[in-house]
Design a protein around this motif. Sequence first.
Motif, PDB file in Angstrom:
ATOM      1  N   THR A 149       1.418  10.852   7.403  1.00 43.76           N
ATOM      2  CA  THR A 149       2.159  11.507   6.312  1.00 43.76           C
ATOM      3  C   THR A 149       3.651  11.612   6.600  1.00 43.76           C
ATOM      4  O   THR A 149       4.377  12.255   5.846  1.00 43.76           O
ATOM      5  CB  THR A 149       1.594  12.915   6.048  1.00 43.76           C
ATOM      6  OG1 THR A 149       1.784  13.718   7.223  1.00 43.76           O
ATOM      7  CG2 THR A 149       0.119  12.863   5.690  1.00 43.76           C
ATOM      8  N   GLY A 150       4.088  11.004   7.695  1.00 39.91           N
ATOM      9  CA  GLY A 150       5.508  11.042   8.020  1.00 39.91           C
ATOM     10  C   GLY A 150       5.894   9.843   8.867  1.00 39.91           C
ATOM     11  O   GLY A 150       5.052   9.009   9.226  1.00 39.91           O
ATOM     12  N   PRO A 151       7.158   9.741   9.237  1.00 38.56           N
ATOM     13  CA  PRO A 151       7.636   8.595  10.025  1.00 38.56           C
ATOM     14  C   PRO A 151       7.325   8.767  11.506  1.00 38.56           C
ATOM     15  O   PRO A 151       7.033   9.859  11.990  1.00 38.56           O
ATOM     16  CB  PRO A 151       9.148   8.622   9.774  1.00 38.56           C
ATOM     17  CG  PRO A 151       9.446  10.078   9.579  1.00 38.56           C
ATOM     18  CD  PRO A 151       8.266  10.650   8.856  1.00 38.56           C
ATOM     19  N   VAL A 152       7.416   7.668  12.239  1.00 34.66           N
ATOM     20  CA  VAL A 152       7.273   7.683  13.693  1.00 34.66           C
ATOM     21  C   VAL A 152       8.670   7.555  14.298  1.00 34.66           C
ATOM     22  O   VAL A 152       9.412   6.620  13.987  1.00 34.66           O
ATOM     23  CB  VAL A 152       6.374   6.530  14.184  1.00 34.66           C
ATOM     24  CG1 VAL A 152       6.302   6.509  15.703  1.00 34.66           C
ATOM     25  CG2 VAL A 152       4.980   6.644  13.582  1.00 34.66           C
ATOM     26  N   SER A 153       9.016   8.493  15.154  1.00 33.86           N
ATOM     27  CA  SER A 153      10.340   8.502  15.760  1.00 33.86           C
ATOM     28  C   SER A 153      10.225   9.002  17.200  1.00 33.86           C
ATOM     29  O   SER A 153       9.634  10.059  17.449  1.00 33.86           O
ATOM     30  CB  SER A 153      11.292   9.407  14.971  1.00 33.86           C
ATOM     31  OG  SER A 153      12.552   9.506  15.604  1.00 33.86           O
ATOM     32  N   GLY A 154      10.776   8.220  18.130  1.00 35.51           N
ATOM     33  CA  GLY A 154      10.759   8.638  19.524  1.00 35.51           C
ATOM     34  C   GLY A 154       9.369   8.813  20.093  1.00 35.51           C
ATOM     35  O   GLY A 154       9.145   9.687  20.931  1.00 35.51           O
ATOM     36  N   GLY A 155       8.430   8.005  19.621  1.00 32.94           N
ATOM     37  CA  GLY A 155       7.060   8.091  20.118  1.00 32.94           C
ATOM     38  C   GLY A 155       6.232   9.191  19.496  1.00 32.94           C
ATOM     39  O   GLY A 155       5.097   9.426  19.927  1.00 32.94           O
ATOM     40  N   ASP A 202       1.358  14.431   9.788  1.00 28.56           N
ATOM     41  CA  ASP A 202      -0.061  14.498  10.109  1.00 28.56           C
ATOM     42  C   ASP A 202      -0.642  13.097  10.306  1.00 28.56           C
ATOM     43  O   ASP A 202      -0.182  12.119   9.696  1.00 28.56           O
ATOM     44  CB  ASP A 202      -0.843  15.183   8.980  1.00 28.56           C
ATOM     45  CG  ASP A 202      -0.377  16.603   8.704  1.00 28.56           C
ATOM     46  OD1 ASP A 202       0.020  17.288   9.666  1.00 28.56           O
ATOM     47  OD2 ASP A 202      -0.399  17.017   7.521  1.00 28.56           O
ATOM     48  N   LEU A 203      -1.670  13.019  11.140  1.00 29.85           N
ATOM     49  CA  LEU A 203      -2.434  11.789  11.330  1.00 29.85           C
ATOM     50  C   LEU A 203      -3.819  11.995  10.737  1.00 29.85           C
ATOM     51  O   LEU A 203      -4.445  13.042  10.949  1.00 29.85           O
ATOM     52  CB  LEU A 203      -2.551  11.451  12.819  1.00 29.85           C
ATOM     53  CG  LEU A 203      -3.346  10.180  13.147  1.00 29.85           C
ATOM     54  CD1 LEU A 203      -2.586   8.940  12.696  1.00 29.85           C
ATOM     55  CD2 LEU A 203      -3.655  10.111  14.649  1.00 29.85           C
ATOM     56  N   ILE A 204      -4.288  10.995   9.997  1.00 33.42           N
ATOM     57  CA  ILE A 204      -5.590  11.101   9.322  1.00 33.42           C
ATOM     58  C   ILE A 204      -6.473   9.924   9.718  1.00 33.42           C
ATOM     59  O   ILE A 204      -6.083   8.763   9.541  1.00 33.42           O
ATOM     60  CB  ILE A 204      -5.425  11.116   7.785  1.00 33.42           C
ATOM     61  CG1 ILE A 204      -4.479  12.234   7.353  1.00 33.42           C
ATOM     62  CG2 ILE A 204      -6.792  11.272   7.108  1.00 33.42           C
ATOM     63  CD1 ILE A 204      -4.016  12.113   5.914  1.00 33.42           C
ATOM     64  N   LEU A 205      -7.632  10.207  10.265  1.00 36.01           N
ATOM     65  CA  LEU A 205      -8.656   9.199  10.483  1.00 36.01           C
ATOM     66  C   LEU A 205      -9.502   9.160   9.217  1.00 36.01           C
ATOM     67  O   LEU A 205     -10.295  10.065   8.954  1.00 36.01           O
ATOM     68  CB  LEU A 205      -9.514   9.547  11.706  1.00 36.01           C
ATOM     69  CG  LEU A 205     -10.716   8.644  11.987  1.00 36.01           C
ATOM     70  CD1 LEU A 205     -10.295   7.200  12.243  1.00 36.01           C
ATOM     71  CD2 LEU A 205     -11.536   9.182  13.159  1.00 36.01           C
ATOM     72  N   ALA A 206      -9.302   8.105   8.414  1.00 36.57           N
ATOM     73  CA  ALA A 206      -9.922   8.018   7.091  1.00 36.57           C
ATOM     74  C   ALA A 206     -11.053   7.001   7.109  1.00 36.57           C
ATOM     75  O   ALA A 206     -10.822   5.798   7.253  1.00 36.57           O
ATOM     76  CB  ALA A 206      -8.884   7.622   6.040  1.00 36.57           C
ATOM     77  N   GLY A 258      -1.380  12.124  -1.305  1.00 37.04           N
ATOM     78  CA  GLY A 258      -0.656  11.005  -1.877  1.00 37.04           C
ATOM     79  C   GLY A 258       0.516  10.615  -0.989  1.00 37.04           C
ATOM     80  O   GLY A 258       1.136  11.459  -0.348  1.00 37.04           O
ATOM     81  N   GLY A 259       0.782   9.331  -0.936  1.00 35.23           N
ATOM     82  CA  GLY A 259       1.935   8.860  -0.187  1.00 35.23           C
ATOM     83  C   GLY A 259       1.688   8.602   1.280  1.00 35.23           C
ATOM     84  O   GLY A 259       2.601   8.152   1.988  1.00 35.23           O
TER      85      GLY A 259
END
Length: 482
Positions: free
Chosen positions: A104-110, A115-119, A289-290
């Motif tokens: 749900t967001g960008p990856v920055s600096g590792g 949030d991370l979702i296992l779908a 969404g998104g």
Amino acid sequence: MELTRRSILCGGTVAGLAALVAPGGARAQAQAMRPLTGAELVAAANLGGEVGYIVADARSGLVLEAMNADHAMAPASTAKTITTLYALETLGSSYRFTTRLLATGPVSGGVLRGDLILAGGADPTLETDGLAELAAQLVRAGVRGVTGKFYTWGGAIPYAAEIAADQPVHVGYNPSISGLILNYNRVHFRWKRGQGGYALAMEAWSEKYQPAAYTIDATLTNRKAPLFDYRQAGGKEHWTVASGGLNKAGSLWLPVRLPEAYAGDVFQSLARAQGCVLPAPEPLRSLPGGARELAARRSVDLPVILRSMLKYSTNITAEAVGMTATAARGVNAARGASGAAMSAWLSGKLGGAKARFVDHSGLGAEDRISPLEMVRAVTLLGPKAGLRGLMKPFGLRDAAGRTVTVPGLRVDAKTGTLNFVSTLTGFITAPDGTELTFAIFTGDLARRARAQGGQPEGSKAWIGRSKILQSQLITRWATLYG
């Protein structure tokens, strides 16, 4: 002759069948010993309950012989034959199930800033090794941690705590149904007795990886029965095992009832092992969404999955495939409703059918279809779907139950077995090349209802006699109509 709706299999009855049986009496009478009729073979099997069968010419649809063919009976796992046809027409042979990691967001600096979702995508073939591949993809995407939460989502198909309510609590072939399926929604329970007592383990066992399952545990209790007892508390699963029922060492697969917690727990361990630290998993009701895809694992093509399902009679695969097909049709895919949707589909394809399905696996005893309707489906719909190529060879048995080979005779079929229910349907190639389709249903549901769990007394011997009868009928048909 091309099979049409005017052929016999397109009718709803087999009345007047005797006049429609193909000629063969002269050949039979010329033999030194008259072969037993189908009715005589049924009587000799001494099964009680109900027996229904039908055999037809695969090319013309002409019914050659039948008994109680239009009587609806429990199909057991031959129901997976209908599920296979339903799924292939609905989803297509190139369909693949997909399990995704969403952000749900960008990856920055590792770090994933969100949030991370296992779908889950209702993939019935996802195993721990495949989940490890997803974890590796996540690390390759540069993720070593998250600022938000770690969610699991299994809403691709509706949840059900079990496939059938009349099965023992501990059997691994009756797990929960969910859109997030791991190891066929089973956990590997292992025990070993040492000097200090038993060591117990619950593991997400796979070929390469066997991480502990922290959301499921087992403890020993000093009781004689039942061998297993189950409860849920605090979002975890708890098993108790009667200590007197365990030998020195062993293992078995137990069903999982909280599959999203199980898969999230295992993924967290796998990700940590590869350098990505995640918070404890939490269930998610709906996808936001998104959210964008960070990683994905796709299954093999649908026919490969279905071939394995028919070979090993994997119940959770049948439910996942059938419910996914129903969801793709935009219909309520919940257990029961999805079975009804498949029943309506079959009626439409056959121009009217009375079959009634509650599930897609046949594990429950509530499903009903007649041998006639099964053969109509196999004959009319099977060739286009390539059904015979998905079925496994059926080994014939002699009167003593030993495997026998009849030169030139080939049978490709789907078996079905429940306590006091034994069924078979598929294709026959006679020694002279004649192609036949058939269904043989046997069932004593009254006796099954009186049995209390486990392996009831007499069921194994009953099923053995039924399987011998199946071989005898097939051999008879190949001789008379081949």
